[in-house]
Write an enzyme that holds these catalytic residues in place. Structure first.
Site, PDB file in Angstrom:
ATOM      1  N   LYS A  22     -71.452  24.151 -17.663  1.00 33.75           N
ATOM      2  CA  LYS A  22     -70.050  23.710 -17.820  1.00 33.75           C
ATOM      3  C   LYS A  22     -70.010  22.198 -17.981  1.00 33.75           C
ATOM      4  CE  LYS A  22     -67.456  22.912 -14.022  1.00 33.75           C
ATOM      5  NZ  LYS A  22     -66.831  21.582 -13.997  1.00 33.75           N
ATOM      6  N   ASN A  23     -70.760  21.479 -17.149  1.00 28.78           N
ATOM      7  CA  ASN A  23     -70.651  20.015 -17.146  1.00 28.78           C
ATOM      8  C   ASN A  23     -71.386  19.370 -18.305  1.00 28.78           C
ATOM      9  OD1 ASN A  23     -69.052  20.337 -14.982  1.00 28.78           O
ATOM     10  ND2 ASN A  23     -70.514  19.600 -13.472  1.00 28.78           N
ATOM     11  N   ARG A  91     -59.032  17.854 -14.814  1.00 31.95           N
ATOM     12  CA  ARG A  91     -59.184  16.416 -14.584  1.00 31.95           C
ATOM     13  C   ARG A  91     -60.181  15.804 -15.557  1.00 31.95           C
ATOM     14  NH1 ARG A  91     -56.034  17.080 -11.123  1.00 31.95           N
ATOM     15  NH2 ARG A  91     -56.901  19.029 -10.529  1.00 31.95           N
ATOM     16  N   CYS A 115     -57.411  15.356  -7.089  1.00 32.01           N
ATOM     17  CA  CYS A 115     -57.586  16.789  -6.827  1.00 32.01           C
ATOM     18  C   CYS A 115     -58.078  16.900  -5.381  1.00 32.01           C
ATOM     19  CB  CYS A 115     -58.608  17.378  -7.791  1.00 32.01           C
ATOM     20  SG  CYS A 115     -60.260  16.796  -7.465  1.00 32.01           S
ATOM     21  N   ARG A 120     -59.965  10.845  -7.637  1.00 30.21           N
ATOM     22  CA  ARG A 120     -60.543  10.938  -8.994  1.00 30.21           C
ATOM     23  C   ARG A 120     -60.067   9.779  -9.875  1.00 30.21           C
ATOM     24  NH1 ARG A 120     -62.729  16.149  -9.475  1.00 30.21           N
ATOM     25  NH2 ARG A 120     -64.120  15.332 -11.044  1.00 30.21           N
ATOM     26  N   PRO A 121     -60.287   8.518  -9.480  1.00 30.42           N
ATOM     27  CA  PRO A 121     -59.865   7.378 -10.313  1.00 30.42           C
ATOM     28  C   PRO A 121     -60.624   7.352 -11.648  1.00 30.42           C
ATOM     29  CG  PRO A 121     -61.308   6.655  -8.554  1.00 30.42           C
ATOM     30  CD  PRO A 121     -61.044   8.105  -8.304  1.00 30.42           C
ATOM     31  N   ILE A 122     -60.062   6.620 -12.627  1.00 29.83           N
ATOM     32  CA  ILE A 122     -60.761   6.486 -13.923  1.00 29.83           C
ATOM     33  C   ILE A 122     -60.926   5.018 -14.297  1.00 29.83           C
ATOM     34  CG2 ILE A 122     -60.007   8.754 -14.772  1.00 29.83           C
ATOM     35  CD1 ILE A 122     -57.891   7.257 -16.451  1.00 29.83           C
ATOM     36  N   ASP A 123     -60.892   4.133 -13.291  1.00 26.52           N
ATOM     37  CA  ASP A 123     -61.018   2.689 -13.577  1.00 26.52           C
ATOM     38  C   ASP A 123     -62.296   2.347 -14.343  1.00 26.52           C
ATOM     39  OD1 ASP A 123     -62.004   3.619 -10.991  1.00 26.52           O
ATOM     40  OD2 ASP A 123     -62.750   1.592 -10.729  1.00 26.52           O
ATOM     41  N   ASP A 304     -72.345  18.796  -6.025  1.00 24.20           N
ATOM     42  CA  ASP A 304     -71.807  20.119  -6.367  1.00 24.20           C
ATOM     43  C   ASP A 304     -72.536  21.234  -5.623  1.00 24.20           C
ATOM     44  OD1 ASP A 304     -71.195  19.308  -9.871  1.00 24.20           O
ATOM     45  OD2 ASP A 304     -70.150  18.767  -8.027  1.00 24.20           O
ATOM     46  N   ILE A 326     -70.430  11.361  -2.348  1.00 27.07           N
ATOM     47  CA  ILE A 326     -69.850  11.182  -3.691  1.00 27.07           C
ATOM     48  C   ILE A 326     -68.331  11.329  -3.668  1.00 27.07           C
ATOM     49  CG2 ILE A 326     -69.871  12.011  -6.094  1.00 27.07           C
ATOM     50  CD1 ILE A 326     -72.538  10.744  -5.227  1.00 27.07           C
ATOM     51  N   ARG A 396     -63.048  28.539 -12.994  1.00 25.56           N
ATOM     52  CA  ARG A 396     -63.187  27.315 -13.792  1.00 25.56           C
ATOM     53  C   ARG A 396     -64.652  27.072 -14.144  1.00 25.56           C
ATOM     54  NH1 ARG A 396     -61.363  22.244 -11.237  1.00 25.56           N
ATOM     55  NH2 ARG A 396     -62.355  21.570 -13.165  1.00 25.56           N
TER      56      ARG A 396
HETATM   57  C1  EPZ Z   1     -68.756  14.968 -12.787  1.00 23.69           C
HETATM   58  O1  EPZ Z   1     -67.467  14.586 -12.361  1.00 23.69           O
HETATM   59  C2  EPZ Z   1     -68.793  16.482 -12.666  1.00 23.69           C
HETATM   60  N1  EPZ Z   1     -67.769  17.072 -13.530  1.00 23.69           N
HETATM   61  C3  EPZ Z   1     -68.521  16.894 -11.219  1.00 23.69           C
HETATM   62  O2  EPZ Z   1     -68.646  18.316 -11.137  1.00 23.69           O
HETATM   63  C4  EPZ Z   1     -69.592  16.261 -10.340  1.00 23.69           C
HETATM   64  O3  EPZ Z   1     -69.330  16.576  -8.983  1.00 23.69           O
HETATM   65  C5  EPZ Z   1     -69.561  14.725 -10.525  1.00 23.69           C
HETATM   66  O4  EPZ Z   1     -69.756  14.402 -11.914  1.00 23.69           O
HETATM   67  C6  EPZ Z   1     -70.631  14.020  -9.724  1.00 23.69           C
HETATM   68  O5  EPZ Z   1     -71.869  14.486 -10.091  1.00 23.69           O
HETATM   69  C7  EPZ Z   1     -68.029  17.181 -14.840  1.00 23.69           C
HETATM   70  O6  EPZ Z   1     -69.074  16.779 -15.323  1.00 23.69           O
HETATM   71  C8  EPZ Z   1     -66.959  17.826 -15.675  1.00 23.69           C
HETATM   72  P1  EPZ Z   1     -68.100  10.842 -11.292  1.00 23.69           P
HETATM   73  P2  EPZ Z   1     -66.954  13.071 -12.602  1.00 23.69           P
HETATM   74  O7  EPZ Z   1     -67.330  10.017 -12.250  1.00 23.69           O
HETATM   75  O8  EPZ Z   1     -67.521  12.545 -13.861  1.00 23.69           O
HETATM   76  C9  EPZ Z   1     -65.790   7.777  -8.500  1.00 23.69           C
HETATM   77  C10 EPZ Z   1     -67.968  20.498 -10.601  1.00 23.69           C
HETATM   78  O9  EPZ Z   1     -67.787  21.094  -9.535  1.00 23.69           O
HETATM   79  N2  EPZ Z   1     -65.216   7.221  -9.738  1.00 23.69           N
HETATM   80  O10 EPZ Z   1     -69.590  10.842 -11.365  1.00 23.69           O
HETATM   81  O11 EPZ Z   1     -65.483  13.059 -12.437  1.00 23.69           O
HETATM   82  C11 EPZ Z   1     -65.305   9.206  -8.231  1.00 23.69           C
HETATM   83  O12 EPZ Z   1     -64.073   9.189  -7.550  1.00 23.69           O
HETATM   84  C12 EPZ Z   1     -67.482  19.075 -10.766  1.00 23.69           C
HETATM   85  O13 EPZ Z   1     -68.566  20.991 -11.591  1.00 23.69           O
HETATM   86  C13 EPZ Z   1     -64.484   6.038  -9.664  1.00 23.69           C
HETATM   87  O14 EPZ Z   1     -64.285   5.473  -8.592  1.00 23.69           O
HETATM   88  O15 EPZ Z   1     -67.607  12.348 -11.362  1.00 23.69           O
HETATM   89  C14 EPZ Z   1     -66.419   9.760  -7.377  1.00 23.69           C
HETATM   90  O16 EPZ Z   1     -66.217   9.364  -6.032  1.00 23.69           O
HETATM   91  C15 EPZ Z   1     -66.790  18.545  -9.515  1.00 23.69           C
HETATM   92  N3  EPZ Z   1     -63.959   5.521 -10.813  1.00 23.69           N
HETATM   93  C16 EPZ Z   1     -67.672   9.069  -7.922  1.00 23.69           C
HETATM   94  O17 EPZ Z   1     -67.204   7.940  -8.658  1.00 23.69           O
HETATM   95  C17 EPZ Z   1     -64.163   6.101 -12.027  1.00 23.69           C
HETATM   96  O18 EPZ Z   1     -63.671   5.563 -13.057  1.00 23.69           O
HETATM   97  C18 EPZ Z   1     -68.500   9.936  -8.862  1.00 23.69           C
HETATM   98  O19 EPZ Z   1     -67.612  10.466  -9.817  1.00 23.69           O
HETATM   99  C19 EPZ Z   1     -64.906   7.308 -12.086  1.00 23.69           C
HETATM  100  C20 EPZ Z   1     -65.434   7.840 -10.932  1.00 23.69           C
END
Ligand code: EPZ
Length: 431
Positions: A22-23, A91, A115, A120-123, A304, A326, A396
């Site tokens: 999926k990812n 998201r 969520c 889940r910030p996107i900064d 995960d 995480i 999902r």
């Molecule tokens: C991906 O999410 C995966 N989803 C998640 O899987 C997985 O848990 C995660 O990576 C970590 O490995 C997909 O690939 C679709 P991150 P993602 O950006 O990209 C913070 C599942 O169950 N952050 O690596 O959203 C964030 O809040 C899902 O399959 C910021 O602060 O995760 C988190 O604490 C759940 N600012 C950390 O970084 C940002 O702009 C890691 O998040 C982006 C993220």
């Protein structure tokens, strides 16, 4: 309301294969809009994939999944905004931002919102796109990005982000000049995205390491690609087999993507025969509690898999400790597991499990994808019947979980229950 009704079934036995990742397929579907016609195989039939296809169709592409193969034609891509409803359904739809911006020079989305796992910030996504020359305006919950031309840049992520790394790779693939991404995420799904983009004509190297180099190109074309196996779905089957004291052969997987998880299962007493694309796991007698499990970015222990291995630890001999580094709030499955008799104490990012001899079936509610999978693993290893609500979360990320586990001997049925009935039962439990 749909539920999964599970009767504790004793050891899981037999063989099954791993679904596509999926990812991996979600960012690849976003990237596919930079080309013309693409064919993506080994694609799992999941609700998140369906949402991604709806986004692609909203953006003017055609996209359909049939027998595990997605065919996309992005030649007609003509829209730059993703409606709030679609953004909120998934998201990770933020992953389309870089692709729409690279294709059209502008993009408009709403904040994907938080969520259960946390805000889940996107900064980091937005900072990376700004580094590549995008002008970003935030007005209320809407984000508008504009870039007449994206230009290669040096992007240093302050912390590791899978999605932000993927957005930067996709946007930089058609930028003018070279981009260097430092502190990049190293997940296998990042490597799969690099492979797909390079088949489209991109010039990317270094994925899998923490430095990725992208030479921007003027144009990308469609490509055919087979998505890698889902390492978390694989970890789910193995954790269920381990917890049940069974013997399961898992095919079409990539053991090299799962080293941290396999190390823990070995420590817990599972015997494993590891092939190039298969894992035979046998777990005899009671599992042993592993050393503390600390989640980290790949190749560390994957967040995960934390709920999945927690479910396997519930009836292990000894006490287990988890540290979830995480996401801020990834223990929503804990109160539900306690309903089954699990002894778990949480404090902030830490969770301690006191191994118990047995679990008892209960009415439980999934609150997120992997937490729901943990409830399923525990229910198959509990005495009596469990009813798991919130199957929409499980769907999902898992393709027909009831079929996969029934093939291994689980007694599991998907049922429709009236909301009221389910609600009454839940209230009765709370009284
Ligand atoms: C991906 O999410 C995966 N989803 C998640 O899987 C997985 O848990 C995660 O990576 C970590 O490995 C997909 O690939 C679709 P991150 P993602 O950006 O990209 C913070 C599942 O169950 N952050 O690596 O959203 C964030 O809040 C899902 O399959 C910021 O602060 O995760 C988190 O604490 C759940 N600012 C950390 O970084 C940002 O702009 C890691 O998040 C982006 C993220």
């Amino acid at each position: 309301m749909k539920i999964l009704e599970v009767s504790g079934c004793g050891p899981l036995r037999g063989s099954t294969v791993t679904q596509g990742s999926k990812n991996s397929v979600l960012p690849i579907l976003a990237a596919s809009m930079l080309g013309g016609g693409s064919e993506i195989s080994n694609c799992p039939s999941l609700s998140d994939v369906e949402v991604s296809l709806r986004i692609l169709r909203h953006l003017g592409c055609t996209g359909a999944l049939k027998n595990g193969v997605v065919t996309v034609d992005a030649s007609g891509a003509n829209a730059v905004n993703i409606p709030d409803g679609l953004m909120r359904e998934m998201r990770s739809s933020v992953i389309f931002l870089g692709a729409v911006l690279a294709r059209h020079g502008e993009a408009e989305i709403c904040f994907p919102g938080g969520c259960r796992l946390g805000p889940r910030p996107i900064d980091m996504h937005l900072d990376a796109l700004e580094r590549l020359g995008a002008e970003i305006e935030v007005d209320g919950g809407r984000i508008s990005c504009r870039a007449a031309k994206l230009r290669g840049a040096q992007i240093n992520f302050s912390s590791v982000s899978v999605g932000a790394t993927e957005n930067a790779m996709i946007a930089a693939s058609m930028a003018e000049g070279d981009t260097l991404i430092a502190n990049a995420a190293r997940e296998p799904e990042i490597v799969d995205l690099q492979d797909f983009l390079n088949k489209m004509g991109a010039c990317i190297s270094g994925a899998g390491s923490n430095v990725i180099h992208i030479k921007g190109v003027k144009e990308l074309h469609g490509a055919s690609h087979r998505v890698i196996p889902d390492r978390i779905a694989a970890a789910t089957v193995l954790s269920a087999a381990a917890a049940s004291g069974g013997r399961v052969e898992l095919g079409r997987c990539r053991p090299q993507d799962m080293e941290a998880v396999l190390a823990v299962l070995g420590e817990m007493g599972c015997r494993m025969e590891i092939g190039s694309d298969s894992i035979l796991l046998e777990s005899r007698g009671r599992l042993k509690a592993p050393k503390p499990i600390v989640t980290a970015a790949h190749p560390g222990f994957p967040t995960d898999a934390q709920p999945l291995l927690m479910a396997a630890c519930l009836t292990a001999e000894g006490n287990s400790v988890f540290i979830e580094n995480i996401f801020e709030n990834r223990y929503a499955h804990v109160p539900e597991l306690r309903r089954m008799g699990a002894e778990i104490i949480t404090s902030g990012r830490a969770a301690a499990i006191i191994g118990t001899e047995r679990l008892a079936g209960a009415e439980v509610v999934a609150a997120d994808l992997r937490g729901g999978a943990a409830l399923l693993i525990a229910a198959m290893n509990a005495e009596g019947v469990s009813r798991i609500a919130g199957t929409e979360y499980i769907d999902r990320g898992y393709e027909t979980p009831e079929a996969v586990f029934a093939e291994l001997g689980a007694q599991i049925k998907r049922k429709e229950v009236k909301d009221a009935e389910q609600q009454q039962k839940k209230q009765a439990q709370e009284e």
